[in-house]
Design a protein around this motif. Structure first.
Motif, mmCIF file in Angstrom:
data_model
loop_
_atom_site.group_PDB
_atom_site.id
_atom_site.type_symbol
_atom_site.label_atom_id
_atom_site.label_comp_id
_atom_site.label_asym_id
_atom_site.label_seq_id
_atom_site.Cartn_x
_atom_site.Cartn_y
_atom_site.Cartn_z
ATOM 1 N N PRO A 61 -4.356 -2.465 -5.981
ATOM 2 C CA PRO A 61 -4.028 -3.843 -6.383
ATOM 3 C C PRO A 61 -2.580 -4.173 -6.027
ATOM 4 N N PRO A 62 -2.296 -5.407 -5.629
ATOM 5 C CA PRO A 62 -0.902 -5.788 -5.336
ATOM 6 C C PRO A 62 -0.003 -5.544 -6.544
ATOM 7 N N GLY A 63 1.157 -4.958 -6.294
ATOM 8 C CA GLY A 63 2.115 -4.716 -7.359
ATOM 9 C C GLY A 63 1.794 -3.545 -8.259
ATOM 10 N N ALA A 64 0.745 -2.780 -7.954
ATOM 11 C CA ALA A 64 0.400 -1.620 -8.785
ATOM 12 C C ALA A 64 1.518 -0.590 -8.738
ATOM 13 N N PRO A 65 1.741 0.163 -9.834
ATOM 14 C CA PRO A 65 2.795 1.187 -9.829
ATOM 15 C C PRO A 65 2.581 2.208 -8.716
ATOM 16 N N VAL A 66 3.679 2.663 -8.151
ATOM 17 C CA VAL A 66 3.632 3.615 -7.048
ATOM 18 C C VAL A 66 4.088 4.978 -7.542
ATOM 19 N N ASP A 67 3.302 6.002 -7.256
ATOM 20 C CA ASP A 67 3.608 7.377 -7.646
ATOM 21 C C ASP A 67 3.710 8.225 -6.384
ATOM 22 N N ALA A 68 4.915 8.357 -5.832
ATOM 23 C CA ALA A 68 5.087 9.087 -4.577
ATOM 24 C C ALA A 68 4.660 10.545 -4.724
ATOM 25 N N GLY A 70 2.366 11.774 -6.702
ATOM 26 C CA GLY A 70 0.913 11.831 -6.698
ATOM 27 C C GLY A 70 0.340 11.609 -5.308
ATOM 28 N N MET A 71 0.939 10.718 -4.546
ATOM 29 C CA MET A 71 0.507 10.481 -3.165
ATOM 30 C C MET A 71 0.657 11.753 -2.342
ATOM 31 N N ARG A 72 1.737 12.468 -2.544
ATOM 32 C CA ARG A 72 1.966 13.715 -1.807
ATOM 33 C C ARG A 72 0.941 14.776 -2.191
ATOM 34 N N ARG A 73 0.606 14.854 -3.475
ATOM 35 C CA ARG A 73 -0.391 15.843 -3.899
ATOM 36 C C ARG A 73 -1.747 15.549 -3.256
ATOM 37 N N ARG A 74 -2.133 14.288 -3.221
ATOM 38 C CA ARG A 74 -3.424 13.931 -2.622
ATOM 39 C C ARG A 74 -3.456 14.273 -1.135
ATOM 40 N N THR A 75 -2.363 13.996 -0.433
ATOM 41 C CA THR A 75 -2.305 14.327 0.989
ATOM 42 C C THR A 75 -2.418 15.827 1.200
ATOM 43 N N ALA A 76 -1.740 16.593 0.362
ATOM 44 C CA ALA A 76 -1.785 18.055 0.492
ATOM 45 C C ALA A 76 -3.189 18.580 0.240
ATOM 46 N N TRP A 127 6.008 8.272 6.223
ATOM 47 C CA TRP A 127 7.413 8.607 5.947
ATOM 48 C C TRP A 127 7.609 9.054 4.493
ATOM 49 N N VAL A 128 6.486 9.295 3.790
ATOM 50 C CA VAL A 128 6.538 9.598 2.348
ATOM 51 C C VAL A 128 5.835 10.899 2.013
ATOM 52 N N THR A 129 4.637 11.161 2.565
ATOM 53 C CA THR A 129 3.799 12.225 2.018
ATOM 54 C C THR A 129 3.654 13.472 2.882
ATOM 55 N N GLY A 130 3.744 13.386 4.197
ATOM 56 C CA GLY A 130 3.476 14.549 5.028
ATOM 57 C C GLY A 130 4.581 15.590 4.959
#
Length: 371
Positions: A61-68, A70-76, A127-130
């Protein structure tokens, strides 16, 4: 639990996905469901089956909180589940210099003896998760299929280190590898996927006029550039964003969040692109003709079911217009980041191997002894 044990457990959890390629074609189609066709392209049956088994990520959703984090864990986790891990001759951890510090790196040697070339690899992940681990398999395949040494670079990531930190690191890493005594007498190429494809294009432009020690002007430029589903324009959404913005590997809203975390817009994804998006170091497609002409020969690979399809095609066409030797390959049935799924999906594995061979051919065009 050791990292190797965790990896083994994750790969075991992904076993059903890794068995997809062994299913008879009728059974695989049954798992996948009816063919999915968009804009005249048909989603690869193994990709569709994997999506059906895994489900697709919910739309952000637009404006939803961002958890960098958590994004990294999902990518891993995704990389561990479906990434390739072929055996290479040797893997060595390295440290490379940058202007105000150092960078971790990892070198892959495909076989005993001196490889005929070197590839500096810049990973994707918005530029955030890899990182070096998520793209370990991609680098192994690249080393084996090109026959070149591959040096993967752990450049600084957003949001802790925003633009242009990754650009600074990528350019410094390429120059450090190129100028190292071990690389003398060998062509040095640059390669990357997604955000790393963007960085690779920037490296090719920023080092176009470099002079290698003892060489002629321009001899320090990359021998070639491999751009896998690259992001090349952060200023606009092309038609592929509307076609593939939801229901596939990378959502349109996710791209905006990555962009804003990288460039520093607040809150991420809630508004249009910040002014930095128009800079050529952020959007290589927007570089001036005079700066882009004469860059390294390019092998550009885009995925058919990808929001970034159109900007990757546009960049390849721009290079061709400027006289840069460029090959464009459209993997019509694949999704963004297919290289990271080469351990589970046969179509992704074939496309990644093909891309690696395309890079070697691009290097060989200027170094005929490699043919």
């Amino acid at each position: 639990m050791t990292s190797w044990a965790r990896l083994a457990l994750l790969r075991a959890a992904g076993l059903p996905l890794r068995l997809l390629g062994r299913l008879p074609a009728p059974v695989l189609r049954l798992v996948a469901g009816p063919p999915r066709v968009v804009a005249g392209r048909t989603l690869a049956v193994d990709v569709q089956a994997a999506q059906r088994l895994l489900g697709t990520a919910p739309e952000r959703p637009p404006g939803a909180p961002v958890d960098a984090a958590g994004m990294r864990r999902r990518t891993a986790v995704q990389a561990a589940l479906v990434g390739a891990r072929p055996r290479v001759h040797r893997v060595v951890e390295l440290v490379l210099p940058r202007p105000d510090g150092t960078l971790a790196a990892r070198a892959y040697r495909p076989a005993p003896g001196r490889a005929p070339g070197v590839v500096v690899y810049l990973h994707g992940g918005g530029w955030v998760t890899g990182d070096l681990e998520t793209h370990d398999g991609v680098c192994r395949v690249l080393a084996l299929e090109t026959g070149f040494d591959v040096v993967a670079v752990d450049y600084r990531r957003a949001p802790e280190h925003r633009y242009p930190a990754a650009v600074t690191d990528a350019v410094a890493a390429f120059r450090a590898v190129r100028d190292h005594p071990a690389a003398q007498g060998r062509p040095v190429a640059v390669a990357g996927d997604s955000a790393g494809g963007c960085l690779s294009a920037v490296v090719a432009r920023r080092t176009r006029d470099d002079t290698r020690a003892g060489g002629a002007p321009g001899s320090g430029a990359p021998a070639a550039q491999l751009l896998l589903y690259p992001g090349t324009d952060m200023t606009r959404h092309r038609p592929s964003y509307a076609l593939f913005g939801t229901g596939y590997q990378l959502g349109a809203a996710d791209v905006d969040v990555y962009r804003d975390l990288y460039l520093g817009a607040e809150p991420p994804g809630a508004a249009g692109p910040p002014p930095e998006a128009a800079e050529p170091d952020a959007s290589p497609l927007l570089a001036e003709d005079a700066d882009l002409a004469g860059v390294a020969p390019a092998h550009v690979v885009v995925a058919g079911f990808d929001v970034m399809h159109d900007e990757g095609v546009a960049y390849a066409e721009r290079l061709r217009t400027l006289g840069v030797p460029t090959r464009l390959v459209v993997e019509e049935g694949l999704v963004h980041a297919f290289g990271n799924a080469a351990g589970a999906l046969p179509t992704a594995a074939r496309a990644l191997r093909s891309a690696a061979r395309g890079l070697r051919e691009a290097v060989a065009d200027t170094a005929p002894e490699l043919r």
